[in-house]
Design a protein around this motif. Structure first.
Motif, PDB file in Angstrom:
ATOM      1  N   ASN A 183       0.826  -1.214   0.000  1.00 19.29           N
ATOM      2  CA  ASN A 183       0.000   0.000   0.000  1.00 19.29           C
ATOM      3  C   ASN A 183       0.856   1.257   0.000  1.00 19.29           C
ATOM      4  OD1 ASN A 183      -2.299  -1.611   0.144  1.00 19.29           O
ATOM      5  ND2 ASN A 183      -2.462  -1.467   2.365  1.00 19.29           N
ATOM      6  N   ILE A 184       1.927   1.235   0.782  1.00 19.03           N
ATOM      7  CA  ILE A 184       2.827   2.396   0.830  1.00 19.03           C
ATOM      8  C   ILE A 184       3.552   2.567  -0.494  1.00 19.03           C
ATOM      9  CG2 ILE A 184       4.911   3.314   1.927  1.00 19.03           C
ATOM     10  CD1 ILE A 184       3.903   2.005   4.549  1.00 19.03           C
ATOM     11  N   ALA A 185       4.003   1.465  -1.080  1.00 19.55           N
ATOM     12  CA  ALA A 185       4.669   1.536  -2.382  1.00 19.55           C
ATOM     13  C   ALA A 185       3.748   2.161  -3.423  1.00 19.55           C
ATOM     14  CB  ALA A 185       5.105   0.136  -2.819  1.00 19.55           C
ATOM     15  N   GLU A 186       2.472   1.812  -3.355  1.00 19.06           N
ATOM     16  CA  GLU A 186       1.511   2.316  -4.337  1.00 19.06           C
ATOM     17  C   GLU A 186       1.323   3.828  -4.216  1.00 19.06           C
ATOM     18  OE1 GLU A 186      -3.048   1.575  -5.947  1.00 19.06           O
ATOM     19  OE2 GLU A 186      -2.305   0.427  -4.244  1.00 19.06           O
ATOM     20  N   ILE A 187       1.204   4.357  -3.004  1.00 23.70           N
ATOM     21  CA  ILE A 187       0.992   5.797  -2.868  1.00 23.70           C
ATOM     22  C   ILE A 187       2.246   6.581  -3.248  1.00 23.70           C
ATOM     23  CG2 ILE A 187       1.609   6.019  -0.403  1.00 23.70           C
ATOM     24  CD1 ILE A 187      -1.282   7.812  -2.245  1.00 23.70           C
ATOM     25  N   PHE A 188       3.414   6.029  -2.950  1.00 26.02           N
ATOM     26  CA  PHE A 188       4.645   6.701  -3.365  1.00 26.02           C
ATOM     27  C   PHE A 188       4.740   6.748  -4.888  1.00 26.02           C
ATOM     28  CE2 PHE A 188       7.351   5.671   0.683  1.00 26.02           C
ATOM     29  CZ  PHE A 188       6.520   6.479   1.426  1.00 26.02           C
ATOM     30  N   ALA A 189       4.396   5.644  -5.543  1.00 29.22           N
ATOM     31  CA  ALA A 189       4.421   5.606  -7.007  1.00 29.22           C
ATOM     32  C   ALA A 189       3.394   6.575  -7.590  1.00 29.22           C
ATOM     33  CB  ALA A 189       4.161   4.189  -7.494  1.00 29.22           C
ATOM     34  N   GLU A 190       2.230   6.644  -6.966  1.00 26.16           N
ATOM     35  CA  GLU A 190       1.177   7.557  -7.428  1.00 26.16           C
ATOM     36  C   GLU A 190       1.667   8.997  -7.434  1.00 26.16           C
ATOM     37  OE1 GLU A 190      -3.270   8.999  -5.949  1.00 26.16           O
ATOM     38  OE2 GLU A 190      -2.587   6.972  -5.450  1.00 26.16           O
ATOM     39  N   TYR A 191       2.538   9.324  -6.490  1.00 24.61           N
ATOM     40  CA  TYR A 191       3.062  10.683  -6.393  1.00 24.61           C
ATOM     41  C   TYR A 191       4.459  10.824  -6.998  1.00 24.61           C
ATOM     42  CZ  TYR A 191      -0.905  12.544  -3.902  1.00 24.61           C
ATOM     43  OH  TYR A 191      -2.168  12.984  -3.596  1.00 24.61           O
ATOM     44  N   GLY A 192       4.840   9.868  -7.853  1.00 23.32           N
ATOM     45  CA  GLY A 192       5.998  10.069  -8.715  1.00 23.32           C
ATOM     46  C   GLY A 192       7.289   9.388  -8.347  1.00 23.32           C
ATOM     47  N   ALA A 193       7.354   8.708  -7.204  1.00 22.53           N
ATOM     48  CA  ALA A 193       8.622   8.086  -6.789  1.00 22.53           C
ATOM     49  C   ALA A 193       8.894   6.811  -7.577  1.00 22.53           C
ATOM     50  CB  ALA A 193       8.583   7.759  -5.300  1.00 22.53           C
ATOM     51  N   ASN A 194      10.181   6.536  -7.805  1.00 22.71           N
ATOM     52  CA  ASN A 194      10.598   5.232  -8.275  1.00 22.71           C
ATOM     53  C   ASN A 194      10.662   4.303  -7.075  1.00 22.71           C
ATOM     54  OD1 ASN A 194      10.956   5.976 -11.062  1.00 22.71           O
ATOM     55  ND2 ASN A 194      12.822   7.043 -10.440  1.00 22.71           N
ATOM     56  N   ILE A 195      10.409   3.026  -7.294  1.00 23.56           N
ATOM     57  CA  ILE A 195      10.180   2.116  -6.176  1.00 23.56           C
ATOM     58  C   ILE A 195      11.076   0.883  -6.238  1.00 23.56           C
ATOM     59  CG2 ILE A 195       8.484   0.683  -4.992  1.00 23.56           C
ATOM     60  CD1 ILE A 195       7.814   3.648  -4.828  1.00 23.56           C
ATOM     61  N   ALA A 196      11.734   0.583  -5.126  1.00 24.51           N
ATOM     62  CA  ALA A 196      12.432  -0.688  -4.925  1.00 24.51           C
ATOM     63  C   ALA A 196      11.750  -1.378  -3.752  1.00 24.51           C
ATOM     64  CB  ALA A 196      13.912  -0.455  -4.617  1.00 24.51           C
ATOM     65  N   VAL A 197      11.329  -2.619  -3.947  1.00 24.77           N
ATOM     66  CA  VAL A 197      10.706  -3.367  -2.866  1.00 24.77           C
ATOM     67  C   VAL A 197      11.479  -4.658  -2.654  1.00 24.77           C
ATOM     68  CG1 VAL A 197       8.393  -2.405  -3.142  1.00 24.77           C
ATOM     69  CG2 VAL A 197       9.030  -4.429  -4.438  1.00 24.77           C
ATOM     70  N   CYS A 198      11.579  -5.062  -1.393  1.00 27.16           N
ATOM     71  CA  CYS A 198      12.289  -6.293  -1.085  1.00 27.16           C
ATOM     72  C   CYS A 198      11.562  -7.062   0.010  1.00 27.16           C
ATOM     73  CB  CYS A 198      13.737  -6.016  -0.671  1.00 27.16           C
ATOM     74  SG  CYS A 198      13.926  -5.175   0.918  1.00 27.16           S
ATOM     75  N   SER A 199      11.718  -8.366  -0.027  1.00 27.95           N
ATOM     76  CA  SER A 199      11.226  -9.245   1.027  1.00 27.95           C
ATOM     77  C   SER A 199      11.817 -10.624   0.777  1.00 27.95           C
ATOM     78  CB  SER A 199       9.694  -9.311   1.060  1.00 27.95           C
ATOM     79  OG  SER A 199       9.208 -10.122   0.012  1.00 27.95           O
ATOM     80  N   ARG A 200      11.528 -11.547   1.668  1.00 24.15           N
ATOM     81  CA  ARG A 200      12.012 -12.905   1.467  1.00 24.15           C
ATOM     82  C   ARG A 200      11.295 -13.590   0.315  1.00 24.15           C
ATOM     83  NH1 ARG A 200      11.304 -15.017   7.498  1.00 24.15           N
ATOM     84  NH2 ARG A 200       9.518 -13.617   7.252  1.00 24.15           N
ATOM     85  N   LYS A 201      10.114 -13.136  -0.032  1.00 23.53           N
ATOM     86  CA  LYS A 201       9.330 -13.725  -1.117  1.00 23.53           C
ATOM     87  C   LYS A 201       9.360 -12.791  -2.319  1.00 23.53           C
ATOM     88  CE  LYS A 201       6.293 -16.226   2.064  1.00 23.53           C
ATOM     89  NZ  LYS A 201       4.900 -16.453   2.532  1.00 23.53           N
TER      90      LYS A 201
END
Length: 256
Positions: A25-43
């Motif tokens: 959800n946080i990644a989505e709002i950051f992208a909506e407002y123009g940020a490039n996104i890196a996400v990480c997890s074990r999966k």
């Protein structure tokens, strides 16, 4: 949106645990407002699903990485990969989390250690590694995901996970201490303490005790996606440029 207090265009955000739940959800709002996104997890499959959706919907650059935040070696490798792929990390969201529901007198030591390793050690390791880059660049926003469970003691019938609540209290103090240490470097460190939101981690508790939780909440409701996104966006952008070391409860008043 160029002059907006919430514009993130040109920023890169690294979000741990970004493959699902609050992290997605946080990644989505950051992208909506123009940020490039890196996400990480074990999966990494979950993370890849997140980035595919973000790139398709918002046209930003997004990449997925596999990482166990409790491993210093993996944290270092992922941070270096993100810096290589994006050139900078301007926003860090320490969202990866673990919990273990059990009566305190029956909780195994390895369960306690697992929760602490992800929630506390992982937050430290990722902040330390990303923080080195942010200090060199003279700017950075770090957002730690705590919990109202770290602000107040819940009765066992609502939450019986002492390792989780203790770890989140530690995250809150870590936030304040780190903000004090790094303020002189142009870094901002704040935390969000969510109340009960419907996520994979909370679904069992909510399924059993939703009526009790809602009844005790001053606003008589559970958390919704946009409320959390609003708090995260506020802390990530220029709107919060005079705020550091704060723990913002997004909980409908349940921590009062």
């Amino acid at each position: 949106m160029a002059d907006s207090l919430f514009d993130l265009t040109g920023r890169t955000a690294l979000i741990t645990g970004g493959g699902s739940g609050l992290g997605r959800n946080i990644a989505e709002i950051f992208a909506e407002y123009g940020a490039n996104i890196a996400v990480c997890s074990r999966k990494i499959a979950n993370c890849q699903e997140t980035v595919d959706q973000l790139e398709s919907r918002y046209g930003i650059k997004a990449l997925a990485y596999e990482c166990n935040v409790g491993s210093e070696e993996q944290v270092k490798a992922v941070v270096q990969s993100v810096l290589s792929d994006f050139d900078s990390i301007d926003i860090l969201v320490n969202n990866s989390g673990a919990t273990w529901g059990e009566e305190t007198e029956k909780m195994p030591l390895d369960a306690w250690e697992k929760v602490m390793n992800v929630n506390v050690t992982g937050t430290f390791l990722m902040s330390k590694e990303v923080g080195r880059h942010m200090i060199r660049s003279g700017y950075g926003k770090i957002i730690n995901i705590g919990s109202v469970a770290g602000l107040r003691a819940e009765p066992p019938e609502v939450l019986n996970a002492i390792g989780y609540s203790t770890s989140k209290a530690a995250v809150h103090h870590f936030t304040k201490d780190l903000a004090r240490k790094w303020a002189g470097h142009g870094l901002y460190v704040n935390a969000i303490a969510p109340g009960f939101f419907e996520t994979k981690m909370t679904k069992h508790v909510i399924a059993q005790y939703a009526d009790t939780i809602v009844h005790k909440n001053p606003m008589k409701k559970l958390g919704d996606t946009r409320s959390l996104q609003g708090a995260a966006l506020f802390l990530a952008g220029a709107a919060s440029d005079y705020i550091t070391g704060q723990v913002i409860a997004v909980d409908g008043g349940s921590s009062l």
